[in-house]
Design a protein around this motif. Structure first.
Motif, PDB file in Angstrom:
ATOM      1  N   ARG A   1      22.945  22.909  41.739  1.00 36.49           N
ATOM      2  CA  ARG A   1      22.292  22.009  40.786  1.00 36.49           C
ATOM      3  C   ARG A   1      20.841  21.912  41.225  1.00 36.49           C
ATOM      4  O   ARG A   1      20.533  21.382  42.288  1.00 36.49           O
ATOM      5  CB  ARG A   1      22.922  20.631  40.756  1.00 36.49           C
ATOM      6  CG  ARG A   1      22.193  19.756  39.734  1.00 36.49           C
ATOM      7  CD  ARG A   1      22.879  18.437  39.469  1.00 36.49           C
ATOM      8  NE  ARG A   1      22.525  18.050  38.116  1.00 36.49           N
ATOM      9  CZ  ARG A   1      23.365  17.676  37.199  1.00 36.49           C
ATOM     10  NH1 ARG A   1      24.641  17.634  37.471  1.00 36.49           N
ATOM     11  NH2 ARG A   1      22.943  17.341  36.015  1.00 36.49           N
ATOM     12  N   ASP A   2      19.969  22.466  40.404  1.00 35.85           N
ATOM     13  CA  ASP A   2      18.538  22.529  40.703  1.00 35.85           C
ATOM     14  C   ASP A   2      17.913  21.151  40.507  1.00 35.85           C
ATOM     15  O   ASP A   2      18.047  20.563  39.436  1.00 35.85           O
ATOM     16  CB  ASP A   2      17.887  23.548  39.769  1.00 35.85           C
ATOM     17  CG  ASP A   2      16.463  23.882  40.142  1.00 35.85           C
ATOM     18  OD1 ASP A   2      15.804  23.066  40.807  1.00 35.85           O
ATOM     19  OD2 ASP A   2      16.006  24.965  39.760  1.00 35.85           O
ATOM     20  N   PRO A   3      17.204  20.631  41.526  1.00 35.81           N
ATOM     21  CA  PRO A   3      16.565  19.323  41.357  1.00 35.81           C
ATOM     22  C   PRO A   3      15.366  19.376  40.407  1.00 35.81           C
ATOM     23  O   PRO A   3      14.924  18.350  39.908  1.00 35.81           O
ATOM     24  CB  PRO A   3      16.119  18.958  42.776  1.00 35.81           C
ATOM     25  CG  PRO A   3      15.992  20.263  43.474  1.00 35.81           C
ATOM     26  CD  PRO A   3      17.021  21.178  42.846  1.00 35.81           C
ATOM     27  N   ASP A   4      14.864  20.580  40.132  1.00 37.58           N
ATOM     28  CA  ASP A   4      13.729  20.758  39.214  1.00 37.58           C
ATOM     29  C   ASP A   4      14.038  21.944  38.291  1.00 37.58           C
ATOM     30  O   ASP A   4      13.420  23.005  38.392  1.00 37.58           O
ATOM     31  CB  ASP A   4      12.447  21.004  40.014  1.00 37.58           C
ATOM     32  CG  ASP A   4      11.213  21.041  39.142  1.00 37.58           C
ATOM     33  OD1 ASP A   4      11.228  20.446  38.035  1.00 37.58           O
ATOM     34  OD2 ASP A   4      10.231  21.680  39.555  1.00 37.58           O
ATOM     35  N   PRO A   5      15.019  21.765  37.383  1.00 33.19           N
ATOM     36  CA  PRO A   5      15.505  22.912  36.593  1.00 33.19           C
ATOM     37  C   PRO A   5      14.522  23.357  35.517  1.00 33.19           C
ATOM     38  O   PRO A   5      13.677  22.593  35.061  1.00 33.19           O
ATOM     39  CB  PRO A   5      16.777  22.365  35.949  1.00 33.19           C
ATOM     40  CG  PRO A   5      16.518  20.897  35.833  1.00 33.19           C
ATOM     41  CD  PRO A   5      15.705  20.534  37.051  1.00 33.19           C
ATOM     42  N   LEU A   6      14.688  24.611  35.141  1.00 33.43           N
ATOM     43  CA  LEU A   6      13.966  25.131  33.989  1.00 33.43           C
ATOM     44  C   LEU A   6      14.514  24.459  32.735  1.00 33.43           C
ATOM     45  O   LEU A   6      15.670  24.023  32.718  1.00 33.43           O
ATOM     46  CB  LEU A   6      14.166  26.649  33.882  1.00 33.43           C
ATOM     47  CG  LEU A   6      13.601  27.489  35.024  1.00 33.43           C
ATOM     48  CD1 LEU A   6      14.079  28.927  34.900  1.00 33.43           C
ATOM     49  CD2 LEU A   6      12.086  27.420  35.044  1.00 33.43           C
ATOM     50  N   PRO A   7      13.732  24.364  31.672  1.00 36.69           N
ATOM     51  CA  PRO A   7      14.248  23.775  30.426  1.00 36.69           C
ATOM     52  C   PRO A   7      15.512  24.502  29.959  1.00 36.69           C
ATOM     53  O   PRO A   7      15.588  25.727  29.992  1.00 36.69           O
ATOM     54  CB  PRO A   7      13.102  23.979  29.435  1.00 36.69           C
ATOM     55  CG  PRO A   7      11.874  24.093  30.283  1.00 36.69           C
ATOM     56  CD  PRO A   7      12.325  24.757  31.566  1.00 36.69           C
ATOM     57  N   GLY A   8      16.518  23.710  29.593  1.00 35.35           N
ATOM     58  CA  GLY A   8      17.783  24.267  29.137  1.00 35.35           C
ATOM     59  C   GLY A   8      18.750  24.584  30.266  1.00 35.35           C
ATOM     60  O   GLY A   8      19.849  25.070  30.028  1.00 35.35           O
TER      61      GLY A   8
END
Length: 182
Positions: free
Chosen positions: A20-27
């Motif tokens: 789970r990315d703390p700074d995800p790409l949109p979507g």
């Protein structure tokens, strides 16, 4: 779970990945699950005891990576977050590179890449001498076995056998998570 295929100077490491990315790409705000495959440098240590002693083995710095990921809640074979990292800066990967062929048929794409190590090295900016020719040949011959291992590991992720929840054990979802050997 970690699998390793070792040759003389390089190897392939394969592991399940729950992220789970703390700074995800949109979507891409939801957790991801799948399998990570890395081309890594290997090092054989000196025998620490007798000729019968176990040999220390170091799985070192990554040279190339492919992540066969998808939304953790998506049906199997979605591959909506599947990408690769053709370049590394020491231990840190470059940006995610999404390729239509990789998402459409990841195992065929992976087998193709591992079957043509000189092209993979050129694309990744890795000096040709970094991977001995004998290792490139051995990797090409092992590509179907590696792809089969990836296929079986993906099946275990999708079945829930290797699933990791994106909570800290309570009801609140975590905002950052990485469960994997790689």
């Amino acid at each position: 779970m970690l699998y390793a295929f070792g040759f003389e100077r390089v190897g392939i490491a394969v592991a399940d990945l729950h992220f789970r990315d703390p700074d995800p790409l949109p979507g891409q705000e939801t957790p991801e699950s799948g399998v990570r495959v890395e081309l890594r440098l290997l090092e054989r240590g000196e025998l620490p005891g007798t000729i019968y002693s176990a040999r220390p083995i170091t799985i070192g710095r990554p040279l190339w990576r492919v992540d066969l990921l998808q939304d953790a809640d998506a049906p199997p074979h979605t591959f909506d977050r599947t990408h690769h990292h053709p370049r590394f800066d020491a231990w840190d990967p470059g940006p995610r590179v999404f390729v239509e062929e990789l998402s459409r048929d990841p195992l065929l794409w992976l087998t193709s890449k591992l079957s043509d190590v000189p092209a993979l090295l050129k694309e990744s900016g890795i000096p040709a001498g970094e991977v001995p020719e004998a290792d490139a040949d051995a990797l090409r011959r092992a590509a179907p076995e590696i792809a089969d291992t990836v296929r079986r590991l993906l099946a275990r992720v999708w079945s829930g056998d290797l699933r990791h929840d994106a909570t800290d054990g309570g009801a609140e979802p975590v905002t950052s998570m990485r469960v994997s050997w790689l």
